[in-house]
Design an enzyme around this catalytic site. Structure first.
Site, mmCIF file in Angstrom:
data_model
loop_
_atom_site.group_PDB
_atom_site.id
_atom_site.type_symbol
_atom_site.label_atom_id
_atom_site.label_comp_id
_atom_site.label_asym_id
_atom_site.label_seq_id
_atom_site.Cartn_x
_atom_site.Cartn_y
_atom_site.Cartn_z
ATOM 1 N N GLU A 191 -5.336 58.614 -1.663
ATOM 2 C CA GLU A 191 -6.428 59.300 -1.840
ATOM 3 C C GLU A 191 -7.964 58.904 -3.347
ATOM 4 O O GLU A 191 -7.700 59.639 -4.312
ATOM 5 C CB GLU A 191 -6.363 60.951 -1.991
ATOM 6 C CG GLU A 191 -5.965 60.798 -1.025
ATOM 7 C CD GLU A 191 -5.210 63.070 -1.801
ATOM 8 O OE1 GLU A 191 -5.411 63.443 -2.403
ATOM 9 O OE2 GLU A 191 -4.577 63.165 -0.619
ATOM 10 N N GLU B 15 -0.080 62.410 4.372
ATOM 11 C CA GLU B 15 0.609 63.951 4.320
ATOM 12 C C GLU B 15 -0.542 64.935 4.642
ATOM 13 O O GLU B 15 -1.522 64.695 5.343
ATOM 14 C CB GLU B 15 -0.002 63.761 2.228
ATOM 15 C CG GLU B 15 0.513 63.498 1.465
ATOM 16 C CD GLU B 15 -0.491 62.910 0.375
ATOM 17 O OE1 GLU B 15 -0.569 64.048 -0.034
ATOM 18 O OE2 GLU B 15 -0.965 62.084 -0.418
#
Ligand code: BG6
Length: 489
Positions: free
Chosen positions: A170, A388
């Site tokens: 991320e 995720e």
């Protein structure tokens, strides 16, 4: 698209779960580990929930065998974890710490022993503090060389044992939280610096991929990106254009660089007008073009909704115009108007009137998950690994010693159904890692906000016995894995 019957999950589908070093390991200064920027940041008063830090976390460093056994009992096919760079190179570069390396080698061996595919993330936010102090971290190109050195050590030692590698976790989240909102280290609020650091990280990502192709020809590598689809609030073409702006700014800004080796032009020009575009050399452009990921890791929690910018159409004061909080990492939006805010001429964010939210205000949007998978696959033509997806909630340990997290089962089930629909749509998928395997330290929310299949008995202030207790969702997921998702409807 309505489908009467859904395709089966591929037989090789990797049903997994994920974690990150700082959130689980503890042992923050054990066996020669150097400090990371998170070790320092969490000690600044007021930065984390009730002053929580990862000094002990859930003590996975000492209990990894027990944790892996629980994974094996569940039938888990893949486990995504991250390596703490400062365990391997305590100063971020130079001296290699054999003990740190041995920990990950043992973990990987343990996973392989049970046939659990290790998925190794190289960077999940815990930069060695030494690099921050010496070079100003990701604001300096010296850190790229240090990152390459670190990657080389891991490729050499684990290249034969680990097939799936994730470069950065991320990048969109940790750059905005770290350099714009000062809610992550290095605690900066400067948009120009954020874009410069982000560019340096793009180069580090590219270098890591190029080196990987030379050193680990049989492995697969890609970044994990926090993706959210962007909806226009209405069919007003100006709102649709605003959604395109927001999409390019929040998603393509990274994904185009990873996959096409260039920045999206409209956003780049907008940053230039604001005087905050990154410095990109011709050598940089060549490097970005050269590095091609093998797959895309997608972390999905939710997307966002926008309407036309408020310069051309000033906002009316109503409930819909509530601004996103700065701790919502998935859609960058100014909390207060900053003179450098590049979003202001492009779009404004709103709540989506059709979606409910979690206790932490994150929209729950399973259809958005299918959309995300479709969009990413259509645009970049790479297999997708969901690295995720999960629900943060307050879990309760009953007097009988159980955790009846039906809300989590419901959430995950809805998302897995949509993933199955995306597969039926034709999206090529490698696997799905739920966030997270065990409960772990939430960066900013301590242990109140839990995600795991396995409860860990501790609170913010009391480490208790750190006992592992499988939740109801653990048994639900076990069943899903056993049936390869056949029971998902
Ligand atoms: C992702 C991160 O952004 O979201 C994880 O990769 C993180 O490390 C997860 O824990 C959930 O975030 P939070 O703030 O709810 O703990």
């Amino acid at each position: 698209m309505y489908q009467e019957k859904l395709d089966a999950f591929p037989s090789s589908f990797l049903w997994g779960a994920a974690s990150a070093a700082y959130q689980i390991e503890g042992a923050y200064d054990t066996d020669g580990k150097g400090p990371s920027i998170w070790d320092e940041f969490t000690k600044i008063e007021g930065k984390t929930f009730e002053g929580t830090n990862g000094d002990v976390a859930i003590d996975h460093y000492n209990r990894y065998k027990e944790d892996v056994k629980l994974m094996a009992d569940m039938g888990l096919k893949a486990y995504r974890f991250s390596v703490s760079w400062a365990r391997i190179l305590p100063d971020g570069e130079g001296r290699v710490n054999e003990e740190g390396l041995a920990f990950y080698e043992n973990l990987v061996d343990e996973l392989n022993k049970y046939g659990i595919e290790p998925v190794l993330t190289l960077y999940h936010w815990d930069l060695p503090l030494a690099l921050q102090e010496k070079y100003n971290g990701w604001e300096s190109r010296e850190t790229i060389s240090a990152f390459k050195e670190y990657c080389k050590v891991l490729y050499e030692r684990l290249g034969e044992k680990v097939r799936y590698w994730v470069t950065f976790n991320e990048q969109n989240v940790f750059t905005s939280m770290g350099y714009r909102w000062a809610t992550h280290p290095p605690n900066v609020t400067d948009t120009k610096r954020m874009f410069e650091a982000n560019h340096i990280i793009n180069l580090a990502n590219a270098e890591a991929i190029v080196l990987f192709k030379e050193m680990v020809p049989n492995g697969k590598i890609g970044p994990s990106f926090g993706y959210g689809p962007v909806y226009p609030l209405t069919a007003d073409p100006s709102d649709v254009l605003a959604a395109e702006n927001a999409h390019e700014f929040s998603n393509s800004w990274w994904l185009d660089v990873y996959c096409k080796g260039r920045y999206p032009v409209a956003v780049f020009k907008q940053l230039e007008r604001k005087g905050i575009a990154p410095t990109v050399t011709s050598e940089d452009k060549a490097l970005l073009k050269k590095a091609k990921p093998d797959f895309l890791g997608i972390n999905y929690y939710h997307g966002g909704t926008v309407k036309q910018n408020k310069i051309e159409k000033p906002a009316q004061e109503n409930e819909q115009d509530k601004k996103f909080s700065s701790t919502d990492p998935y859609l960058m939006q100014p909390k207060e108007e900053q003179s450098q805010s590049p979003e202001i001429p492009m779009y404004q964010s709103l709540d989506n009137p059709y979606l409910e939210k979690t206790e932490w205000g994150w929209e729950i949007d399973p259809v958005g998950f299918r959309l995300a998978l479709r969009q990413v696959y259509a645009r970049y033509d790479l297999p997708i690994f969901v690295t995720e997806n999960g629900l943060g909630a307050k879990d309760v340990l009953t007097e009988e010693g159980e955790i009846n997290d039906d809300y989590r089962i419901d959430y995950l089930n809805q998302h897995v159904v949509e993933m199955k629909k995306a597969i039926t749509d034709g999206v090529e998928m490698i696997g799905y890692c739920a966030w997270s395997f065990t409960d772990l330290l939430s960066w900013l929310n301590g242990y109140k906000k839990r995600y795991g299949f396995v409860f860990v008995n501790r609170t913010e202030q009391d480490e208790k016995d750190l006992k592992r207790i499988p939740k109801k969702s653990y048994f639900w997921y076990k069943d899903v894995i056993e049936q390869n998702g056949e029971n998902i409807k």
